[in-house]
Scaffold this active site. Structure first.
Site, short mmCIF file in Angstrom:
data_model
loop_
_atom_site.label_atom_id
_atom_site.label_comp_id
_atom_site.label_asym_id
_atom_site.label_seq_id
_atom_site.Cartn_x
_atom_site.Cartn_y
_atom_site.Cartn_z
N LYS A 269 -7.44 40.00 28.02
CA LYS A 269 -8.53 40.70 28.70
C LYS A 269 -9.50 39.71 29.32
O LYS A 269 -10.05 38.83 28.64
CB LYS A 269 -9.28 41.59 27.70
CG LYS A 269 -10.30 42.51 28.37
CD LYS A 269 -11.20 43.19 27.36
CE LYS A 269 -12.36 42.29 26.98
NZ LYS A 269 -13.33 42.11 28.08
N SER B 76 -16.66 39.27 26.67
CA SER B 76 -15.74 38.46 25.87
C SER B 76 -14.35 38.52 26.49
O SER B 76 -14.01 39.46 27.23
CB SER B 76 -15.67 38.98 24.43
OG SER B 76 -16.95 38.92 23.81
N LEU C 191 -12.93 44.18 22.24
CA LEU C 191 -13.59 42.97 22.72
C LEU C 191 -14.73 43.41 23.64
O LEU C 191 -14.56 44.33 24.44
CB LEU C 191 -12.60 42.08 23.49
CG LEU C 191 -11.73 41.13 22.67
CD1 LEU C 191 -10.73 40.42 23.58
CD2 LEU C 191 -12.57 40.10 21.92
N ASP C 192 -15.86 42.74 23.54
CA ASP C 192 -17.01 43.11 24.36
C ASP C 192 -16.72 42.85 25.84
O ASP C 192 -15.80 42.12 26.21
CB ASP C 192 -18.24 42.33 23.92
CG ASP C 192 -18.58 42.60 22.46
OD1 ASP C 192 -18.33 43.73 22.00
OD2 ASP C 192 -19.10 41.68 21.80
N ILE C 193 -17.55 43.43 26.68
CA ILE C 193 -17.40 43.25 28.13
C ILE C 193 -17.46 41.77 28.50
O ILE C 193 -16.70 41.29 29.35
CB ILE C 193 -18.50 44.05 28.87
CG1 ILE C 193 -18.33 45.55 28.63
CG2 ILE C 193 -18.47 43.75 30.37
CD1 ILE C 193 -19.43 46.39 29.22
#
Length: 361
Positions: free
Chosen positions: A188, A241, A237-239
């Site tokens: 990602k 990250s 996963l954070d935006i």
């Protein structure tokens, strides 16, 4: 030919009527008196007493009658012995007969344990997930399709509650359906959210298409549009990250990675800024709490002068960033490089590959 009719003479008729069937005696004809009783019958049956003598005889019987209750003045009847052949109990004549205990004084009867209330029993989908048969989402699909039997009965109603120890049999169709599920490993990039689209950011699943499949994918699985049906992230996963994100149709994989009892390790490389407190590294390994909950022990060490290496066994929302803030650090970059035994490896950002048959988390 003529018929001859003979008429009986009046004398013959009168002669026959001389002796009637029942003697017409005056005594029998008088209905006001009782008929005479034969001698042999009178000896067997006593005659009815005179109506005038009845009141006097009743009064005498009342005077001579003894009281039924034993008051100590009258002799008590003899009781049968306990060894008598009829098996009756014997009571001591010197003691009053014991009375039956009241209902309130009796010890409570042992009652069979009441079965668990139906509304307190777990749902079928939860029991299936707890046994590791599938995820709860898969269980709902199997139940609707009629692929689940409980104690020999097919269950097709969602939310059905069962005994936790009940026998559960899964149809071969469900197992074939489960064998067709896929798990995708995606690198990602920053700017994509893990799950549903939010605040104008696209979900990472939009990157799963034939154009973005890693050319070095060695799984041997051909891409199908059906592989996108029910594909969900197992973790987040954070935006801001990047790194390894698992998307799967297999509920067993999702449960293993994000279940309440999951103990799979996740490894991160974290670039930080700021001044670490004196005992900050020790607190990062164990000793911090988030939202009033003690965090599980972690493995935190310096990778280089501005980068930390984190190995966690849990995944709270923005956990690493919040942990670093508690010890005086600010995260400027975060990348997940491993989940369990699966490494990100050479997978480029924005590309994906299938989890091979030989790979396990």
């Amino acid at each position: 030919m003529s018929t001859l009719k003979l008429n009986k003479s009046p004398a013959a008729t009168e002669q026959k009527r001389e002796k009637p069937v029942r003697p017409l005696s005056p005594e029998l004809r008088d209905r006001s008196k009782a008929p005479p009783v034969k001698k042999e019958r009178a000896a067997a049956e006593p005659q009815a007493p005179d109506a005038q003598a009845l009141p006097a005889r009743k009064e005498k019987a009342v005077r001579d009658k003894k009281p039924r209750a034993f008051d100590g003045k009258h002799e008590q009847k003899e009781r049968r012995s306990p060894t008598a052949n009829d098996g009756r109990r014997q009571y001591n004549r010197d003691q009053p007969r014991p009375r039956m205990a009241k209902t309130d004084d009796r010890p409570p009867r042992p009652s069979a344990p009441a079965p668990a209330a139906i509304d307190q029993q777990p749902r079928l989908s939860k029991v299936m997930a707890d046994r590791g048969l599938c995820s709860r989402r898969e269980a709902d699909d199997w139940i609707v399709n009629g692929w689940v039997k409980v104690n020999g009965e097919i269950i097709e109603t969602l939310g059905t509650r069962i005994d936790p120890a009940a026998e559960i049999i899964i149809s071969a169709y469900a197992k074939e359906h489960q064998a067709e599920t896929v798990t995708i490993l995606l690198h990602k990039p920053v700017g994509y959210v893990s799950g549903q689209a939010e605040d104008g950011y696209e979900p990472a699943v939009v990157l799963v298409n034939p154009d973005n499949q890693w050319p070095e994918d060695s799984s041997g699985i051909d891409f199908k549009r059906g592989h996108l049906r029910g594909l969900a992230p197992a973790g987040r996963l954070d935006i801001d990250s990047t790194g390894l994100l698992v998307l799967t149709q297999d509920g067993r994989v999702a449960r293993k990675l994000i279940g309440d009892d999951s103990s799979v390790e996740k490894e991160y490389l974290v670039r930080v800024e700021g001044q670490l407190s004196a005992n900050g590294l020790a607190l990062l390994n164990h000793g911090l709490s988030l939202d009033g909950v003690q965090l599980k022990p972690a493995k935190v060490s310096w990778q280089n002068e501005d980068q930390l290496r984190f190995v966690l066994r849990e995944g709270r929302k923005r956990q690493i960033r919040r942990m670093c803030e508690l010890v005086g650090l600010h995260v400027v970059g975060l990348k997940r490089i491993r989940i369990g035994s699966i490494n990100l490896g050479k997978l480029p950002p924005g590309q994906w590959r299938y989890l091979g048959e030989h790979e396990r988390f």
